[in-house]
Design a protein around this motif. Sequence first.
Motif, PDB file in Angstrom:
ATOM      1  N   LEU A   8       0.829  -1.213   0.000  1.00 14.95           N
ATOM      2  CA  LEU A   8       0.000   0.000   0.000  1.00 14.95           C
ATOM      3  C   LEU A   8       0.862   1.261   0.000  1.00 14.95           C
ATOM      4  O   LEU A   8       0.513   2.253  -0.650  1.00 14.95           O
ATOM      5  CB  LEU A   8      -0.926   0.010   1.214  1.00 14.95           C
ATOM      6  CG  LEU A   8      -2.222  -0.757   1.064  1.00 14.95           C
ATOM      7  CD1 LEU A   8      -3.005  -0.721   2.362  1.00 14.95           C
ATOM      8  CD2 LEU A   8      -3.058  -0.192  -0.062  1.00 14.95           C
TER       9      LEU A   8
ATOM     10  N   TRP B 158       0.695   4.164  -2.673  1.00 17.32           N
ATOM     11  CA  TRP B 158       0.462   5.520  -2.177  1.00 17.32           C
ATOM     12  C   TRP B 158       1.492   6.478  -2.774  1.00 17.32           C
ATOM     13  O   TRP B 158       1.146   7.574  -3.211  1.00 17.32           O
ATOM     14  CB  TRP B 158       0.526   5.513  -0.649  1.00 17.32           C
ATOM     15  CG  TRP B 158       0.232   6.817  -0.010  1.00 17.32           C
ATOM     16  CD1 TRP B 158      -0.986   7.364   0.239  1.00 17.32           C
ATOM     17  CD2 TRP B 158       1.190   7.753   0.488  1.00 17.32           C
ATOM     18  NE1 TRP B 158      -0.845   8.583   0.861  1.00 17.32           N
ATOM     19  CE2 TRP B 158       0.493   8.839   1.024  1.00 17.32           C
ATOM     20  CE3 TRP B 158       2.587   7.763   0.533  1.00 17.32           C
ATOM     21  CZ2 TRP B 158       1.119   9.930   1.595  1.00 17.32           C
ATOM     22  CZ3 TRP B 158       3.222   8.840   1.106  1.00 17.32           C
ATOM     23  CH2 TRP B 158       2.478   9.920   1.621  1.00 17.32           C
TER      24      TRP B 158
ATOM     25  N   ASN C 257      -6.004   8.306  -2.678  1.00 17.87           N
ATOM     26  CA  ASN C 257      -6.620   7.048  -2.265  1.00 17.87           C
ATOM     27  C   ASN C 257      -7.708   6.571  -3.215  1.00 17.87           C
ATOM     28  O   ASN C 257      -8.012   5.388  -3.272  1.00 17.87           O
ATOM     29  CB  ASN C 257      -7.173   7.163  -0.844  1.00 17.87           C
ATOM     30  CG  ASN C 257      -6.080   7.130   0.197  1.00 17.87           C
ATOM     31  OD1 ASN C 257      -4.908   6.952  -0.121  1.00 17.87           O
ATOM     32  ND2 ASN C 257      -6.449   7.304   1.448  1.00 17.87           N
TER      33      ASN C 257
ATOM     34  N   ILE D  24      -5.818   4.663  -5.810  1.00 18.76           N
ATOM     35  CA  ILE D  24      -5.321   3.432  -5.185  1.00 18.76           C
ATOM     36  C   ILE D  24      -6.453   2.420  -5.076  1.00 18.76           C
ATOM     37  O   ILE D  24      -6.279   1.237  -5.387  1.00 18.76           O
ATOM     38  CB  ILE D  24      -4.714   3.731  -3.801  1.00 18.76           C
ATOM     39  CG1 ILE D  24      -3.476   4.612  -3.945  1.00 18.76           C
ATOM     40  CG2 ILE D  24      -4.371   2.440  -3.064  1.00 18.76           C
ATOM     41  CD1 ILE D  24      -2.954   5.168  -2.629  1.00 18.76           C
ATOM     42  N   SER D  25      -7.619   2.872  -4.657  1.00 19.72           N
ATOM     43  CA  SER D  25      -8.787   1.997  -4.539  1.00 19.72           C
ATOM     44  C   SER D  25      -9.138   1.388  -5.896  1.00 19.72           C
ATOM     45  O   SER D  25      -9.390   0.180  -5.999  1.00 19.72           O
ATOM     46  CB  SER D  25      -9.967   2.789  -3.991  1.00 19.72           C
ATOM     47  OG  SER D  25     -11.147   2.056  -4.062  1.00 19.72           O
TER      48      SER D  25
ATOM     49  N   LEU E  49     -13.856   2.863   0.602  1.00 20.08           N
ATOM     50  CA  LEU E  49     -13.333   4.223   0.553  1.00 20.08           C
ATOM     51  C   LEU E  49     -14.337   5.127   1.255  1.00 20.08           C
ATOM     52  O   LEU E  49     -15.515   5.133   0.896  1.00 20.08           O
ATOM     53  CB  LEU E  49     -13.146   4.647  -0.905  1.00 20.08           C
ATOM     54  CG  LEU E  49     -12.346   5.898  -1.189  1.00 20.08           C
ATOM     55  CD1 LEU E  49     -10.902   5.733  -0.728  1.00 20.08           C
ATOM     56  CD2 LEU E  49     -12.366   6.215  -2.668  1.00 20.08           C
TER      57      LEU E  49
ATOM     58  N   TYR F 126     -10.113  11.191   1.902  1.00 21.27           N
ATOM     59  CA  TYR F 126     -10.654   9.839   1.803  1.00 21.27           C
ATOM     60  C   TYR F 126      -9.713   8.815   2.418  1.00 21.27           C
ATOM     61  O   TYR F 126      -8.560   8.708   2.014  1.00 21.27           O
ATOM     62  CB  TYR F 126     -10.910   9.478   0.343  1.00 21.27           C
ATOM     63  CG  TYR F 126     -11.837  10.440  -0.341  1.00 21.27           C
ATOM     64  CD1 TYR F 126     -13.198  10.384  -0.090  1.00 21.27           C
ATOM     65  CD2 TYR F 126     -11.354  11.403  -1.209  1.00 21.27           C
ATOM     66  CE1 TYR F 126     -14.067  11.272  -0.708  1.00 21.27           C
ATOM     67  CE2 TYR F 126     -12.212  12.299  -1.830  1.00 21.27           C
ATOM     68  CZ  TYR F 126     -13.564  12.232  -1.565  1.00 21.27           C
ATOM     69  OH  TYR F 126     -14.420  13.106  -2.161  1.00 21.27           O
TER      70      TYR F 126
ATOM     71  N   LEU G  59      -8.862   4.814   3.043  1.00 23.74           N
ATOM     72  CA  LEU G  59      -9.075   3.548   2.351  1.00 23.74           C
ATOM     73  C   LEU G  59      -8.988   2.425   3.386  1.00 23.74           C
ATOM     74  O   LEU G  59      -8.033   2.362   4.156  1.00 23.74           O
ATOM     75  CB  LEU G  59      -8.005   3.364   1.276  1.00 23.74           C
ATOM     76  CG  LEU G  59      -8.042   2.099   0.442  1.00 23.74           C
ATOM     77  CD1 LEU G  59      -9.316   2.030  -0.373  1.00 23.74           C
ATOM     78  CD2 LEU G  59      -6.829   2.041  -0.471  1.00 23.74           C
TER      79      LEU G  59
ATOM     80  N   LEU H 124      -5.619   2.894   5.339  1.00 23.21           N
ATOM     81  CA  LEU H 124      -4.723   3.917   4.794  1.00 23.21           C
ATOM     82  C   LEU H 124      -5.435   5.239   4.970  1.00 23.21           C
ATOM     83  O   LEU H 124      -6.420   5.520   4.296  1.00 23.21           O
ATOM     84  CB  LEU H 124      -4.430   3.643   3.312  1.00 23.21           C
ATOM     85  CG  LEU H 124      -3.617   4.690   2.551  1.00 23.21           C
ATOM     86  CD1 LEU H 124      -2.256   4.908   3.200  1.00 23.21           C
ATOM     87  CD2 LEU H 124      -3.456   4.289   1.106  1.00 23.21           C
TER      88      LEU H 124
ATOM     89  N   GLY I  75      -6.466   9.210   5.068  1.00 22.40           N
ATOM     90  CA  GLY I  75      -6.458  10.236   4.040  1.00 22.40           C
ATOM     91  C   GLY I  75      -5.194  11.082   4.121  1.00 22.40           C
ATOM     92  O   GLY I  75      -4.674  11.358   5.202  1.00 22.40           O
ATOM     93  N   SER I  76      -4.682  11.477   2.989  1.00 24.79           N
ATOM     94  CA  SER I  76      -3.423  12.219   2.928  1.00 24.79           C
ATOM     95  C   SER I  76      -3.636  13.692   3.255  1.00 24.79           C
ATOM     96  O   SER I  76      -4.630  14.291   2.855  1.00 24.79           O
ATOM     97  CB  SER I  76      -2.804  12.102   1.538  1.00 24.79           C
ATOM     98  OG  SER I  76      -2.559  10.746   1.236  1.00 24.79           O
TER      99      SER I  76
ATOM    100  N   SER J  36       0.614  10.569   5.468  1.00 26.53           N
ATOM    101  CA  SER J  36      -0.477   9.649   5.730  1.00 26.53           C
ATOM    102  C   SER J  36       0.030   8.575   6.684  1.00 26.53           C
ATOM    103  O   SER J  36       1.170   8.644   7.152  1.00 26.53           O
ATOM    104  CB  SER J  36      -0.970   9.025   4.423  1.00 26.53           C
ATOM    105  OG  SER J  36      -2.155   8.301   4.640  1.00 26.53           O
TER     106      SER J  36
END
Length: 157
Positions: free
Chosen positions: A54, A58, A65, A68-69, A85, A91, A93, A114, A116-117, A128
């Motif tokens: 992940l 990322w 995300n 990524i999802s 999500l 967001y 994940l 994961l 949210g950034s 993150s």
Amino acid sequence: MRPSKSSLFLMELIISILFFSIASAVCIQLFVKAHLLNNRTQEQNQTVVWSQNLAELWRAYDGDNILISDQLRVDYECQDSSIYLTNVAPYALVLYFNQDWELSDRDIVYHVVLSGSTYDSESRLINSEIQVSRGEELLYSLPLSHHIAEGGTMYER
């Protein structure tokens, strides 16, 4: 009066049986501990592998995300709710796994989050964190930080 040979033999036999029963109890405990240690090691290996995977996704998608999802859904061919999500930005994940570390929406044992950034425009860093849990117990946590090149990502649009 001399002790009979049969009673002496019986006493030796009882002592031998006692010794072997104690030795077998110790051996069984060692095997059980080895089995539990093996399971714990496999669990730790899976947490690290999924966290690293992940983290690489990322970094590759600059903390997006949503992308990524989408990529995970394509790679693992899953349309079910094992990849979730959140609806609110930033967001997060969440991945749900069964006992065998397969993505699943049933018999959930492990979950990987994961977060949210967040983006700092001054330092051009996105941050993150990945957390792997079994139930309420946190098994592994990996903080993430990535520098964004100029002119490059969703944070500058």
